[in-house]
Design a protein around this motif. Structure first.
Motif, short mmCIF file in Angstrom:
data_model
loop_
_atom_site.label_atom_id
_atom_site.label_comp_id
_atom_site.label_asym_id
_atom_site.label_seq_id
_atom_site.Cartn_x
_atom_site.Cartn_y
_atom_site.Cartn_z
N ALA A 98 0.81 -1.21 0.00
CA ALA A 98 0.00 0.00 0.00
C ALA A 98 0.85 1.27 0.00
CB ALA A 98 -0.93 0.00 1.21
N PHE A 99 2.14 1.15 0.12
CA PHE A 99 3.00 2.32 0.15
C PHE A 99 3.96 2.30 -1.03
CE2 PHE A 99 4.95 -1.02 2.56
CZ PHE A 99 6.27 -0.98 2.22
N GLU A 100 4.39 3.47 -1.42
CA GLU A 100 5.36 3.60 -2.50
C GLU A 100 6.77 3.63 -1.92
OE1 GLU A 100 4.16 7.25 -4.37
OE2 GLU A 100 2.90 6.18 -5.79
N ILE A 101 7.72 3.15 -2.70
CA ILE A 101 9.12 3.15 -2.26
C ILE A 101 10.00 3.76 -3.35
CG2 ILE A 101 8.85 1.14 -0.76
CD1 ILE A 101 10.20 -0.54 -2.96
N TYR A 102 11.20 4.19 -2.94
CA TYR A 102 12.19 4.60 -3.92
C TYR A 102 12.74 3.34 -4.58
CZ TYR A 102 12.04 9.25 -1.93
OH TYR A 102 11.61 10.49 -1.51
N SER A 103 12.94 3.39 -5.87
CA SER A 103 13.39 2.21 -6.60
C SER A 103 14.86 1.93 -6.32
CB SER A 103 13.19 2.41 -8.10
OG SER A 103 14.11 3.37 -8.59
N LYS A 104 15.26 0.73 -6.70
CA LYS A 104 16.65 0.31 -6.59
C LYS A 104 17.54 1.24 -7.41
CE LYS A 104 17.46 -3.65 -8.43
NZ LYS A 104 17.68 -5.04 -8.81
N LYS A 105 17.09 1.61 -8.60
CA LYS A 105 17.87 2.51 -9.46
C LYS A 105 18.00 3.89 -8.84
CE LYS A 105 16.79 0.27 -13.84
NZ LYS A 105 16.12 0.38 -15.12
N ALA A 106 16.95 4.37 -8.19
CA ALA A 106 17.01 5.68 -7.54
C ALA A 106 18.04 5.66 -6.41
CB ALA A 106 15.64 6.08 -7.00
#
Length: 138
Positions: free
Chosen positions: A17-25
């Motif tokens: 349900a939550f957004e995360i910063y990507s591995k690439k970011a």
């Protein structure tokens, strides 16, 4: 869509349900700014996932990576930016490939937009760049 598929999609949405910063970011912030910036991004992912202990470990590790970079680069006689980038790439890879995969193995989250974090990072870095420029002209 069957009721079973509908239930599976509902469970999926609740678990993520939550957004995360990507591995690439995380890797990009580590390379172009410093490992601590990638670590703070990964820490925020863990805080959003209610993993405070792990979040603090990641922050501590990213601080150690940043300090090690500073010590290694300053101990070398011929100062080059390429050494800094190489070290940041290595530390960023550890943050994004080891820690990110350890805590987010499924990688089936929606990703946060990086613009706010990017602007904050630039605002933090500008005084350091100005200090370098100012001391180089004296």
């Amino acid at each position: 869509m069957t009721e079973e598929n509908n239930l599976t999609m509902t469970e999926f949405n609740q678990d993520n349900a939550f957004e995360i910063y990507s591995k690439k970011a995380i890797w990009g912030f580590s390379i172009f700014f410093a490992p601590i910036f990638g670590g703070v991004s990964l820490r925020q992912n863990l805080i959003d996932d209610n993993r405070k202990k792990e979040a603090n470990i990641v922050l501590l590790v990213s601080i150690v990576f940043t300090v090690l970079t500073i010590l290694i680069v300053n101990s070398v006689e011929s100062k080059t930016n390429s050494l800094t980038y190489l070290l940041n790439m290595g530390w960023g890879a550890i943050l994004s490939e080891y820690f990110f995969k350890k805590y987010f193995p499924n990688d089936n989250h929606e990703y946060k937009n990086i613009w706010k974090a990017l602007l904050i990072s630039i605002a933090i870095i500008i005084p350091f760049i100005l200090a370098i420029i100012y001391t180089a002209t004296e």
